[in-house]
Write an enzyme that holds these catalytic residues in place. Structure first.
Site, PDB file in Angstrom:
ATOM      1  N   SER A  79       0.861  -1.186   0.000  1.00 48.13           N
ATOM      2  CA  SER A  79       0.000   0.000   0.000  1.00 48.13           C
ATOM      3  C   SER A  79       0.894   1.231   0.000  1.00 48.13           C
ATOM      4  O   SER A  79       1.009   1.938   0.994  1.00 48.13           O
ATOM      5  CB  SER A  79      -0.885   0.015   1.262  1.00 48.13           C
ATOM      6  OG  SER A  79      -1.658  -1.146   1.398  1.00 48.13           O
ATOM      7  N   GLU A  80       1.537   1.485  -1.132  1.00 39.90           N
ATOM      8  CA  GLU A  80       2.565   2.537  -1.140  1.00 39.90           C
ATOM      9  C   GLU A  80       2.018   3.921  -0.820  1.00 39.90           C
ATOM     10  O   GLU A  80       2.697   4.729  -0.177  1.00 39.90           O
ATOM     11  CB  GLU A  80       3.307   2.552  -2.480  1.00 39.90           C
ATOM     12  CG  GLU A  80       4.404   1.506  -2.614  1.00 39.90           C
ATOM     13  CD  GLU A  80       3.908   0.084  -2.895  1.00 39.90           C
ATOM     14  OE1 GLU A  80       2.688  -0.101  -3.104  1.00 39.90           O
ATOM     15  OE2 GLU A  80       4.738  -0.837  -2.907  1.00 39.90           O
ATOM     16  N   PHE A 103      11.361  -0.246  -4.745  1.00 38.13           N
ATOM     17  CA  PHE A 103      11.972   0.279  -5.966  1.00 38.13           C
ATOM     18  C   PHE A 103      11.417   1.684  -6.146  1.00 38.13           C
ATOM     19  O   PHE A 103      10.196   1.873  -6.049  1.00 38.13           O
ATOM     20  CB  PHE A 103      11.636  -0.597  -7.182  1.00 38.13           C
ATOM     21  CG  PHE A 103      12.383  -1.902  -7.207  1.00 38.13           C
ATOM     22  CD1 PHE A 103      13.529  -2.057  -7.980  1.00 38.13           C
ATOM     23  CD2 PHE A 103      11.953  -2.974  -6.437  1.00 38.13           C
ATOM     24  CE1 PHE A 103      14.224  -3.262  -7.999  1.00 38.13           C
ATOM     25  CE2 PHE A 103      12.650  -4.182  -6.449  1.00 38.13           C
ATOM     26  CZ  PHE A 103      13.794  -4.328  -7.229  1.00 38.13           C
ATOM     27  N   ASP A 105      10.794   3.410  -8.509  1.00 39.09           N
ATOM     28  CA  ASP A 105       9.781   3.505  -9.564  1.00 39.09           C
ATOM     29  C   ASP A 105       8.368   3.551  -8.981  1.00 39.09           C
ATOM     30  O   ASP A 105       7.458   4.095  -9.607  1.00 39.09           O
ATOM     31  CB  ASP A 105       9.846   2.272 -10.479  1.00 39.09           C
ATOM     32  CG  ASP A 105      11.249   1.911 -10.890  1.00 39.09           C
ATOM     33  OD1 ASP A 105      11.533   1.925 -12.078  1.00 39.09           O
ATOM     34  OD2 ASP A 105      12.094   1.616 -10.009  1.00 39.09           O
ATOM     35  N   ILE A 107       7.322   4.867  -6.163  1.00 37.08           N
ATOM     36  CA  ILE A 107       6.915   6.074  -5.450  1.00 37.08           C
ATOM     37  C   ILE A 107       5.744   6.694  -6.195  1.00 37.08           C
ATOM     38  O   ILE A 107       4.902   7.361  -5.610  1.00 37.08           O
ATOM     39  CB  ILE A 107       8.095   7.052  -5.330  1.00 37.08           C
ATOM     40  CG1 ILE A 107       9.120   6.491  -4.347  1.00 37.08           C
ATOM     41  CG2 ILE A 107       7.625   8.430  -4.875  1.00 37.08           C
ATOM     42  CD1 ILE A 107      10.348   7.358  -4.179  1.00 37.08           C
ATOM     43  N   HIS A 149      11.367  -1.332 -12.909  1.00 37.24           N
ATOM     44  CA  HIS A 149      12.213  -1.510 -11.719  1.00 37.24           C
ATOM     45  C   HIS A 149      13.582  -0.869 -11.924  1.00 37.24           C
ATOM     46  O   HIS A 149      14.559  -1.320 -11.326  1.00 37.24           O
ATOM     47  CB  HIS A 149      12.474  -2.992 -11.435  1.00 37.24           C
ATOM     48  CG  HIS A 149      11.316  -3.805 -10.969  1.00 37.24           C
ATOM     49  ND1 HIS A 149      10.211  -4.049 -11.729  1.00 37.24           N
ATOM     50  CD2 HIS A 149      11.107  -4.472  -9.795  1.00 37.24           C
ATOM     51  CE1 HIS A 149       9.374  -4.836 -11.051  1.00 37.24           C
ATOM     52  NE2 HIS A 149       9.891  -5.099  -9.880  1.00 37.24           N
TER      53      HIS A 149
HETATM   54  C1  LIG Z   1       3.658  -1.892  -5.889  1.00 35.08           C
HETATM   55  C2  LIG Z   1       4.615  -2.937  -5.538  1.00 35.08           C
HETATM   56  N1  LIG Z   1       5.022  -3.027  -4.268  1.00 35.08           N
HETATM   57  C3  LIG Z   1       5.889  -4.003  -3.911  1.00 35.08           C
HETATM   58  C4  LIG Z   1       6.374  -4.886  -4.836  1.00 35.08           C
HETATM   59  C5  LIG Z   1       7.372  -5.977  -4.447  1.00 35.08           C
HETATM   60  N2  LIG Z   1       6.691  -7.267  -4.558  1.00 35.08           N
HETATM   61  C6  LIG Z   1       6.814  -8.045  -5.640  1.00 35.08           C
HETATM   62  S1  LIG Z   1       5.847  -9.394  -5.563  1.00 35.08           S
HETATM   63  C7  LIG Z   1       5.269  -8.950  -4.045  1.00 35.08           C
HETATM   64  C8  LIG Z   1       4.282  -9.800  -3.329  1.00 35.08           C
HETATM   65  C9  LIG Z   1       2.996  -9.846  -4.058  1.00 35.08           C
HETATM   66  O1  LIG Z   1       2.082 -10.580  -3.335  1.00 35.08           O
HETATM   67  P1  LIG Z   1       0.798 -11.157  -4.028  1.00 35.08           P
HETATM   68  O2  LIG Z   1       0.057 -10.059  -4.702  1.00 35.08           O
HETATM   69  O3  LIG Z   1       0.073 -11.923  -3.003  1.00 35.08           O
HETATM   70  O4  LIG Z   1       1.342 -12.098  -5.170  1.00 35.08           O
HETATM   71  P2  LIG Z   1       2.217 -13.423  -4.980  1.00 35.08           P
HETATM   72  O5  LIG Z   1       3.645 -13.050  -5.181  1.00 35.08           O
HETATM   73  O6  LIG Z   1       1.942 -13.969  -3.638  1.00 35.08           O
HETATM   74  O7  LIG Z   1       1.730 -14.320  -6.069  1.00 35.08           O
HETATM   75  C10 LIG Z   1       5.836  -7.759  -3.625  1.00 35.08           C
HETATM   76  C11 LIG Z   1       5.574  -7.105  -2.335  1.00 35.08           C
HETATM   77  C12 LIG Z   1       5.943  -4.731  -6.155  1.00 35.08           C
HETATM   78  N3  LIG Z   1       6.375  -5.514  -7.134  1.00 35.08           N
HETATM   79  N4  LIG Z   1       5.050  -3.759  -6.472  1.00 35.08           N
END
Ligand SMILES: Cc1ncc(C[n+]2csc(CCOP(=O)(O)OP(=O)(O)O)c2C)c(N)n1
Ligand SMILES: Cc1ncc(C[n+]2csc(CCOP(=O)(O)OP(=O)(O)O)c2C)c(N)n1
Ligand SMILES: [Mg+2]
Ligand SMILES: [Mg+2]
Lengths: 347, 358, 347, 358
Positions: A79-80, A103, A105, A107, A149
């Site tokens: 939840s950025e 990352f 990006d 923000i 990224h």
């Molecule tokens: C906006 C954003 N915040 C953080 C990340 C880093 N990140 C990559 S995958 C992930 C977890 C995603 O969880 P979910 O939506 O449950 O998918 P899953 O990987 O469990 O399939 C995070 C925090 C990102 N890629 N994008």
């Protein structure tokens, strides 16, 4: 609104007075600074995705969750906007939050909170609120992380009055500037380069700070001023060493903070070298290079013996393929060519 | 606030899953034996593909990041089996499974992962931006939650132009806490758009368990707030997912608006190719591995007399061969030349007009 | 992916061939263009807050809801990220959405969708998707709308490869450029100045378009090149008229599109005048002025007889108070001073 | 998609409100007569203030935009009556009522609206950024929904530093469809923060009726999805709001986490000072005006013997006098000088260090 910090005066136990400087990586320097400052001031918290139990994907916050607990090192949902906005609310009411966006990006997701709230709230409210808030975020490309990224947005944020923008390149600077950032009563964007985490260097002992707006002359030289942003410093230093053998002496200046920016240092150098190259990884168009060149031209037009040159990222989204990626990111060859171009011209 | 999951919490979660969510495999009425075997084939192809990807990444044939669809195969395959060729899907950072399930070509996929010209994106996208637009797969994205409104936009096209297609919006549990998730579900709801929000609830967002990211850990409970139907199904079960998507698609096509489907399962492998999983006790993974959708499906096919062990072995071998072939194809495909750097930045017409090139 | 437009060839009934040019306001020009294009192409939709029944707070979309119905003029909930992202999804699958963000300051809310999706999706996917998407948003200050309703971010968006940025200042340009924007297969940010809606001017008849990347010489002159952004054109024209009486001839150039940018026109002018002033309302620091100056310096250093000067917004959040606000926004006096400063210097 | 509200839809909405939401005025147990009269005084002060603002705006004494709190008075006043001086509130674009209710000084408010140095923000903020930080009013914002996470941050401070304060986050129905609304409610829920989300559901976001902005028009129905309590109360009734906030505050202070309160009412005046309301049939407004919270409260005070008609007349006159005094004060306050332009951009220390000034 500010909580007086109970532990403000208590120096961190790890600080070994009078010891020899230690060699560490940028990553370790960040981690150590966070640890020291959190130990000193109980109002400091860290929040972001995976900063806690995992210790951040790059290992930057490793051990802090264990040392300071879940109440001060907070794993957030993804939840950025809320990460940034909640940090603002916390900063306005007595905490000193250090938010992480994994990352830089992303923000963009909290861009409204950052630009329209964090940057403006003190001013809009007539100065009534302190905003001691640091947002740490890795910038830059390399490693095939592609278009979403890999970006560097220092130019955007320096365009927004009310934000301070820090982009250090060495462990020593990282430590001194991060400490200054954490102790600042105004919002700071602290941009680490994700390909710079493993860079090693000497770090002084003790609780030192480095002021914002003071450039470092990374290398003195008489022929051309090379202003670098973030890890481009290291590439420029390599080029400078090589060219020195050919009799061209680069003065490499690392501004360290993009806002405030140390124009005095750059102008003093240009007064000597009469030539300017600016190197940054962010896209060329409307990058910080244009801003720096326009400022130098406005203030030191008559001192310039050649048109300043900007070496920057090419204006495409970062491609995934390794060799295309390498085309986009400025490398030593491009820096070298730029230096040769501006020095070729003798007045 | 966040705490390390204990082994006993894990056991309770497994028990709750068995009690509330697990559903025996049973084909929907009217699904042919061949279609059921096809579900197996496709799941197996995804498994082979992502198993190979991990190895290729370790040997540096694949650059950047790659997230595996292992353990989730039943969801994409079950969902896409319920769709038409002309329907759309949007994806996540974990897009290989979605692409294969929607009919993407493993050769062009593998070429993309190796950054080659024959890849779906000409080597510009890689794993996190893999797309198969010709098959209605609108592309993976590296930013969690960011494809949500794109699915809504596809729904808006269907409604505006009065076309019969639906769009399935795959997203993780982690994505449900992004603002744009909320805006998208609300917008599709109030405009009655033919969109199916399919949450792949693997109970983790990297190191954060979903019940530490949301106080109410049942994603489908949110549907009511938006005035749309919501349902939780067994995400290790392709038929359960199929049925939910089929029903939602029928409703959507007949003007009934969106549905929120939560496919609950568990990521019992690492988050991405290089995850050390230091944030959890990996013993817990074993508790969940026995729900492996491919193992369950093989057993089901055998038990219901739809496939012999030999058929299964042949299908497995065929999947492996298809992936090997894709790898060969990818390796033989050229690296993009420097001249291609600017291609695709804008439409060809604009590029010509502006004279954009290296 | 693209829907062939059934009505593409049908000219709008209102177009009176061969008639004399008409005088209308910028607002009317936008409204008329939207109406004409929507009549021509059934895949065009408009969406945003209050664009429908209310006809937009400035009256820009007035009458369109009545003419084209709720299915093509869509009042959205207050969900800017979804407005932009949904428009993208629609554009990728066969519509030509024209999204409106009521104040451009709030594009920040959908910044991730815009920067990381809209701008990149064609490139990331290897060119496979057309993105015929226009985002209209008013920029600029004036009228006491303070810090969150007054900003101009063209510099940010020109920093992002994949976006086109249009900032017209006259009814004629608005009409021709909006039509080009709507027909473009790539995303366009179309920035109207909220203090420019009532500006009147002649508009040619017929279905004309104006290409992106072609500046207009608003006034020819020999002594100094004045490049203006958006409504600053009008202030610069006033100054140019005044100074002409004093024997200083300004060449006022309105680039009209910020990306693509017509450097050829600016360089041709500088080759003649040897002097450059850039005027924009956005903040000075990292504004588009720096970019323009750096490009001109890089390409025409030897032709410059004086350092280029940038006249721009002061680097504070926009204050509410009327006289403080007036200090921040560039006015005729500041433009005049800049012109006098660069022309004072004779080589 | 959006359609113009018909008169019969309006009548149905009024009937539904009367049936489901309207609650007779009845003071909470233990509330003193003086406290009840004080609620009237404060509501009346808001009404006078915003009535004056409209006139001043028309005569150009007030620059920029201004949004009136008329019709909503019961909400801010009822809520703030349930709070302590040390509690915080966050606000919206409609912040005058919140500021007065939290104890803000009408003189400094009016001076701010006139852009003068004695204004709360020294003339930098105006109506849309009015703040009274010393009273715990953390400022208005011109961007719908944008104060939501700020409230959550205040809650995080309370929890982290173990302080007893709660934060009330006022927001409109329109704000509930912003992404950051969702992220904020979810975060406060999962972290159990002492925050009260108070939705002022006036059923309109400028020209869009709430039931055309959300398929389920009951905001409080969303609470369950987040695992927190949700309640809808009569927003024309200060006691109903008081009770809901009091209960939520007690729960929050004792570690029970956030609550979502929907105060339902109706904006029977224009959206802002210059709204022509061309988007609706203003005849409908009349249907709602009879719930005017000030009229209801005057009747209640009289009927329950807490105030005579004279007392009410005096209170009205006092409110008017206070606003007149505020106007005089504001007019006498100087315009900020050019030298103040940079003040407040950064902390004074930083400004000195960097030598920032005009
Ligand atoms: C906006 C954003 N915040 C953080 C990340 C880093 N990140 C990559 S995958 C992930 C977890 C995603 O969880 P979910 O939506 O449950 O998918 P899953 O990987 O469990 O399939 C995070 C925090 C990102 N890629 N994008
Ligand atoms: C992010 C954003 N989008 C749009 C607007 C324009 N706008 C101002 S007030 C408003 C309506 C807000 O509705 P609601 O939240 O219900 O508050 P109300 O005005 O009804 O009290 C809108 C759309 C805005 N200020 N901010
Ligand atoms: Mg997950
Ligand atoms: Mg409302």
């Amino acid at each position: 609104m500010r909580t007086p910090s109970a532990a403000a005066a208590a120096p961190h136990a790890d600080v070994a007075e009078g010891a020899a400087p230690r060699v560490m990586t940028v990553k370790q320097a960040i981690n150590e600074t966070l640890r020291e400052e959190m130990g000193r001031d109980p109002t400091i918290i860290i929040l972001g995705c995976d900063v806690g139990i995992r210790g951040n994907p790059f290992g930057v916050t490793k051990g802090l969750y264990e040392e300071f607990g879940a109440g001060r090192v907070l794993d957030t949902p993804i939840s950025e906007a809320a990460i940034i906005g909640t940090s603002l609310g916390a900063a306005a009411t007595g905490l000193r939050p250090i938010a992480e966006i994994l990352f830089s990006d992303w923000i963009t997701i909290g861009m409204d909170q950052l630009v329209n709230q964090v940057a403006k709230i003190r001013y809009m409210f007539g100065g009534a609120i302190n905003v001691p808030l640091v947002i740490r975020a890795p910038v830059g490309a390399g490693g095939g992380q592609a278009a979403q990224h890999s970006q560097s947005f220092e130019s955007w944020f320096s365009h927004v009055p009310g934000l301070q923008v820090v982009m250090p390149a060495t462990p020593r600077d990282v430590k001194g500037l991060l400490r200054t950032a954490i102790r600042s009563d105004d919002p700071v964007l602290f941009f680490e380069h994700k390909r710079g985490y493993e860079i090693k260097g000497e770090v002084p002992d003790g609780e030192y700070t480095i002021p914002f707006g003071k450039a470092e002359i990374a290398r003195a030289g008489s022929d051309v001023t090379v202003v670098t942003v973030s890890v481009m410093r290291h590439k420029a230093m390599t080029v400078a060493a090589e060219l020195s053998a050919d009799g061209i002496e680069c003065e490499v200046i690392d501004p360290r903070t993009i806002y405030p920016f140390d124009y005095a240092a750059v102008l003093a150098s240009v007064a000597k070298t009469h030539r300017l190259v600016v190197v940054h990884e962010a896209n060329r168009r409307s990058g910080i290079g244009g801003e720096i060149v326009s400022q130098v031209v406005e203030r030191a037009f008559d001192q310039l013996a050649a048109p300043p040159v900007i070496v920057a990222g090419l204006d495409v989204p970062m491609p995934y393929n390794r060799s295309l990626e390498a085309l986009v990111i400025p490398d030593e060859a491009r820096i070298r060519d730029a230096v040769l171009a501006v020095t070729a011209r003798r007045t | 606030m966040a705490h390390r999951v204990t082994l006993s919490e894990s056991c309770q979660a497994v028990e709750a899953f068995e009690r509330d969510t697990l559903e025996p495999l049973q084909a929907p009425a009217g699904m042919t034996a061949e279609d059921q075997r096809d579900i197996y084939r496709r799941m197996r192809l995804i498994r082979e593909f992502d198993t190979a990807v991990k190895g290729l990444w370790k040997r540096d044939f694949i650059y950047g990041l790659a997230h595996s669809y292992v353990a989730a195969e039943a969801i994409a395959v079950g969902a896409c089996a319920a769709l038409e060729r002309t329907d759309y899907i949007t994806s996540t950072h974990r897009g290989h499974g979605h692409t294969i399930a929607k009919g993407g070509d493993p050769r062009r996929m593998m070429a993309e992962l190796m950054g080659r010209v024959d890849g779906y994106c000409g080597g510009k996208g890689g794993s996190m931006h893999i797309a198969a637009v010709d098959m209605g797969m609108l592309g993976a994205t590296g930013i969690v939650g960011s494809a949500m409104p794109i699915a809504v936009g596809a729904g808006l096209t269907a409604k505006t132009l009065d076309r019969p297609f639906v769009t399935v919006c795959f997203h993780g549990d982690g994505a449900t806490n992004q603002g744009v998730w909320h805006e998208s579900v609300n917008l599709a709801a109030v405009w009655n758009l033919p969109v199916i929000f399919l949450c792949e609830n693997n109970q983790w967002a990297i190191s954060l368990p979903y019940d530490q990211a949301a106080k109410n850990p049942t994603v489908s409970d949110r549907a009511q707030g938006y005035g749309i139907p919501g349902v939780t199904v067994d995400g290790f079960n392709p038929f359960a997912v199929y049925r939910a998507v089929k029903e939602a698609a029928e409703r959507a096509r007949s003007g009934g608006g969106p549905t929120l489907i939560e496919a609950r399962f568990y990521r019992y492998v690492g988050h991405f190719v290089a995850d050390d999983e230091r944030y959890r006790d990996t013993d817990c993974n074993i508790l969940w591995e026995r729900f492996d959708p491919i193992g369950r499906m093989a057993t089901y096919l055998a038990e219901s007399g739809l496939a012999t062990p030999e058929w299964v072995a042949d299908a497995d071998a065929a999947a492996k061969a298809a992936v090997d072939d894709a790898i060969e194809f990818a390796k033989a495909s050229p690296e993009p030349s420097a001249e291609t750097l600017w291609d695709g930045l804008f439409s060809p017409e604009f590029m010509r007009e502006q004279g954009i090139s290296l």
